[in-house]
Design a protein around this motif. Structure first.
Motif, PDB file in Angstrom:
ATOM      1  N   LEU A  52      -6.856  25.924  21.691  1.00 39.34           N
ATOM      2  CA  LEU A  52      -7.796  25.061  22.406  1.00 39.34           C
ATOM      3  C   LEU A  52      -8.292  23.925  21.521  1.00 39.34           C
ATOM      4  O   LEU A  52      -8.414  24.064  20.309  1.00 39.34           O
ATOM      5  CB  LEU A  52      -8.997  25.869  22.895  1.00 39.34           C
ATOM      6  CG  LEU A  52      -8.850  26.604  24.229  1.00 39.34           C
ATOM      7  CD1 LEU A  52     -10.150  27.319  24.551  1.00 39.34           C
ATOM      8  CD2 LEU A  52      -8.475  25.642  25.348  1.00 39.34           C
ATOM      9  N   ARG A  53      -8.581  22.797  22.159  1.00 38.83           N
ATOM     10  CA  ARG A  53      -9.152  21.651  21.464  1.00 38.83           C
ATOM     11  C   ARG A  53     -10.332  21.135  22.277  1.00 38.83           C
ATOM     12  O   ARG A  53     -10.483  21.447  23.462  1.00 38.83           O
ATOM     13  CB  ARG A  53      -8.097  20.537  21.299  1.00 38.83           C
ATOM     14  CG  ARG A  53      -6.870  20.954  20.516  1.00 38.83           C
ATOM     15  CD  ARG A  53      -7.180  21.231  19.058  1.00 38.83           C
ATOM     16  NE  ARG A  53      -5.976  21.570  18.304  1.00 38.83           N
ATOM     17  CZ  ARG A  53      -5.526  22.808  18.110  1.00 38.83           C
ATOM     18  NH1 ARG A  53      -6.177  23.835  18.658  1.00 38.83           N
ATOM     19  NH2 ARG A  53      -4.436  23.045  17.407  1.00 38.83           N
ATOM     20  N   GLU A  54     -11.152  20.312  21.650  1.00 38.97           N
ATOM     21  CA  GLU A  54     -12.292  19.726  22.347  1.00 38.97           C
ATOM     22  C   GLU A  54     -11.834  18.529  23.185  1.00 38.97           C
ATOM     23  O   GLU A  54     -10.928  17.793  22.798  1.00 38.97           O
ATOM     24  CB  GLU A  54     -13.352  19.277  21.334  1.00 38.97           C
ATOM     25  CG  GLU A  54     -14.019  20.429  20.581  1.00 38.97           C
ATOM     26  CD  GLU A  54     -14.814  21.339  21.495  1.00 38.97           C
ATOM     27  OE1 GLU A  54     -15.456  20.812  22.437  1.00 38.97           O
ATOM     28  OE2 GLU A  54     -14.804  22.559  21.271  1.00 38.97           O
ATOM     29  N   ALA A  55     -12.484  18.342  24.333  1.00 39.64           N
ATOM     30  CA  ALA A  55     -12.203  17.170  25.166  1.00 39.64           C
ATOM     31  C   ALA A  55     -12.534  15.902  24.386  1.00 39.64           C
ATOM     32  O   ALA A  55     -13.432  15.917  23.540  1.00 39.64           O
ATOM     33  CB  ALA A  55     -13.038  17.245  26.440  1.00 39.64           C
ATOM     34  N   PRO A  56     -11.781  14.815  24.583  1.00 39.10           N
ATOM     35  CA  PRO A  56     -10.790  14.618  25.644  1.00 39.10           C
ATOM     36  C   PRO A  56      -9.368  15.013  25.282  1.00 39.10           C
ATOM     37  O   PRO A  56      -8.427  14.509  25.902  1.00 39.10           O
ATOM     38  CB  PRO A  56     -10.893  13.108  25.874  1.00 39.10           C
ATOM     39  CG  PRO A  56     -11.164  12.562  24.500  1.00 39.10           C
ATOM     40  CD  PRO A  56     -12.071  13.567  23.857  1.00 39.10           C
ATOM     41  N   HIS A  57      -9.182  15.860  24.275  1.00 42.86           N
ATOM     42  CA  HIS A  57      -7.830  16.317  23.949  1.00 42.86           C
ATOM     43  C   HIS A  57      -7.211  16.979  25.181  1.00 42.86           C
ATOM     44  O   HIS A  57      -7.900  17.604  25.975  1.00 42.86           O
ATOM     45  CB  HIS A  57      -7.880  17.317  22.790  1.00 42.86           C
ATOM     46  CG  HIS A  57      -6.552  17.578  22.154  1.00 42.86           C
ATOM     47  ND1 HIS A  57      -5.569  18.343  22.756  1.00 42.86           N
ATOM     48  CD2 HIS A  57      -6.032  17.182  20.970  1.00 42.86           C
ATOM     49  CE1 HIS A  57      -4.499  18.403  21.965  1.00 42.86           C
ATOM     50  NE2 HIS A  57      -4.758  17.694  20.875  1.00 42.86           N
ATOM     51  N   GLU A  58      -5.886  16.814  25.323  1.00 38.80           N
ATOM     52  CA  GLU A  58      -5.220  17.368  26.502  1.00 38.80           C
ATOM     53  C   GLU A  58      -5.303  18.887  26.565  1.00 38.80           C
ATOM     54  O   GLU A  58      -5.311  19.457  27.649  1.00 38.80           O
ATOM     55  CB  GLU A  58      -3.756  16.921  26.539  1.00 38.80           C
ATOM     56  CG  GLU A  58      -3.605  15.451  26.893  1.00 38.80           C
ATOM     57  CD  GLU A  58      -2.371  15.197  27.725  1.00 38.80           C
ATOM     58  OE1 GLU A  58      -1.407  15.956  27.611  1.00 38.80           O
ATOM     59  OE2 GLU A  58      -2.385  14.230  28.502  1.00 38.80           O
ATOM     60  N   ARG A  59      -5.365  19.538  25.407  1.00 38.16           N
ATOM     61  CA  ARG A  59      -5.432  21.003  25.427  1.00 38.16           C
ATOM     62  C   ARG A  59      -6.889  21.462  25.395  1.00 38.16           C
ATOM     63  O   ARG A  59      -7.256  22.334  24.600  1.00 38.16           O
ATOM     64  CB  ARG A  59      -4.638  21.583  24.265  1.00 38.16           C
ATOM     65  CG  ARG A  59      -3.147  21.394  24.468  1.00 38.16           C
ATOM     66  CD  ARG A  59      -2.305  22.114  23.438  1.00 38.16           C
ATOM     67  NE  ARG A  59      -0.895  21.906  23.723  1.00 38.16           N
ATOM     68  CZ  ARG A  59       0.003  22.884  23.804  1.00 38.16           C
ATOM     69  NH1 ARG A  59      -0.355  24.125  23.634  1.00 38.16           N
ATOM     70  NH2 ARG A  59       1.264  22.604  24.066  1.00 38.16           N
ATOM     71  N   SER A  60      -7.675  20.885  26.258  1.00 35.91           N
ATOM     72  CA  SER A  60      -9.075  21.282  26.418  1.00 35.91           C
ATOM     73  C   SER A  60      -9.265  21.853  27.813  1.00 35.91           C
ATOM     74  O   SER A  60      -8.485  21.569  28.726  1.00 35.91           O
ATOM     75  CB  SER A  60     -10.009  20.090  26.220  1.00 35.91           C
ATOM     76  OG  SER A  60      -9.845  19.141  27.257  1.00 35.91           O
ATOM     77  N   ILE A  61     -10.299  22.645  27.971  1.00 39.30           N
ATOM     78  CA  ILE A  61     -10.584  23.224  29.278  1.00 39.30           C
ATOM     79  C   ILE A  61     -10.908  22.128  30.285  1.00 39.30           C
ATOM     80  O   ILE A  61     -10.497  22.191  31.453  1.00 39.30           O
ATOM     81  CB  ILE A  61     -11.738  24.231  29.186  1.00 39.30           C
ATOM     82  CG1 ILE A  61     -11.317  25.433  28.322  1.00 39.30           C
ATOM     83  CG2 ILE A  61     -12.166  24.695  30.569  1.00 39.30           C
ATOM     84  CD1 ILE A  61     -10.123  26.201  28.847  1.00 39.30           C
ATOM     85  N   ALA A  62     -11.615  21.101  29.846  1.00 34.10           N
ATOM     86  CA  ALA A  62     -11.966  20.012  30.754  1.00 34.10           C
ATOM     87  C   ALA A  62     -10.722  19.319  31.297  1.00 34.10           C
ATOM     88  O   ALA A  62     -10.638  19.002  32.494  1.00 34.10           O
ATOM     89  CB  ALA A  62     -12.862  18.997  30.039  1.00 34.10           C
TER      90      ALA A  62
END
Length: 228
Positions: free
Chosen positions: A190-200
């Motif tokens: 997981l990564r923090e938004a706005p990274h593509e691999r974020s929950i958002a």
């Protein structure tokens, strides 16, 4: 596809790396499992030292097991080919590994990574999966769909690689939260938004694909082959 009118049957999801299956088809996996279908996941590669240390490999595989349990996966198959080195692996070796899985499971449906993904492992997994699913066998999958993987499918080179133009949509409105939970269990990826691999971003893509077909949430696929 309306699950009440169409049955995927026994389904095999082929993932080049752990978490591709959750990003691309986690909602569909959860939906099929909830409907009583048998869903299997084949993870084609694993990290190998020295590029990947043993602790990282063990953590990722443990996360995959937890995520798959949350989704309702019947069994996870680890093919253990070298990650980021499929291009250096004999093509026949990759073909054989996937063919063994297809012959063992006799799935009706196979979900594969998209041919135009940026990562070479994804491209080669797609090709070998099609070899394993060739229709000249006595038993072969009747439905093959290619899924999209955030941070792989849409980072390819425009006009030089195939574009992902989905024509099959699975309504996952009732299963999006299970997909989110499964992805959260993949904490190392997981990564923090706005990274593509974020929950958002995962939620945003589900909303976009859903809106395309007037649903709250959906996963999109490209139809590779269907035998009716």
């Amino acid at each position: 596809m309306d699950g009440s009118h169409f049955s995927f049957g026994r389904t095999l999801v082929v993932a080049p790396h752990p978490d591709d299956e959750v990003l691309g088809a986690g909602g569909t996996i959860a939906k099929l499992a909830a409907q009583g279908e048998e869903v299997f996941v084949a993870i084609v590669t694993e990290g190998k030292p020295p590029a990947f240390d043993a602790a990282t490999i063990a953590r990722t595989q443990a996360e995959a097991r937890e995520a798959h349990r949350a989704l309702g996966v019947r069994e996870t198959l680890w093919l253990r080919l070298p990650a980021a080195q499929l291009a250096e692996t004999a093509h026949a070796t990759v073909n054989s590994a996937l063919l063994d899985v297809v012959r063992r499971l006799s799935p009706r449906t196979v979900l594969v990574p998209f041919a135009g993904d940026m990562h070479m492992d994804h491209q080669l997994t797609f090709t070998s999966a099609l070899v394993a699913c060739r229709p000249h066998q006595s038993e072969y999958p009747k439905l093959i769909l290619a899924y999209e993987t955030l941070s792989e499918t849409n980072w390819n080179a425009p006009y030089l690689s195939p574009g992902f133009l989905p024509n099959v949509f699975v309504d996952i409105s009732e299963h999006l939260e299970v997909k989110v939970k499964a992805m959260q269990l993949f904490a190392s990826q997981l990564r923090e938004a706005p990274h593509e691999r974020s929950i958002a971003t995962l939620r945003a893509l589900a909303a976009l694909r859903g809106a395309t077909v007037m649903r709250q949430a959906a996963e999109a696929f490209v139809l590779v082959r269907q035998v009716i």
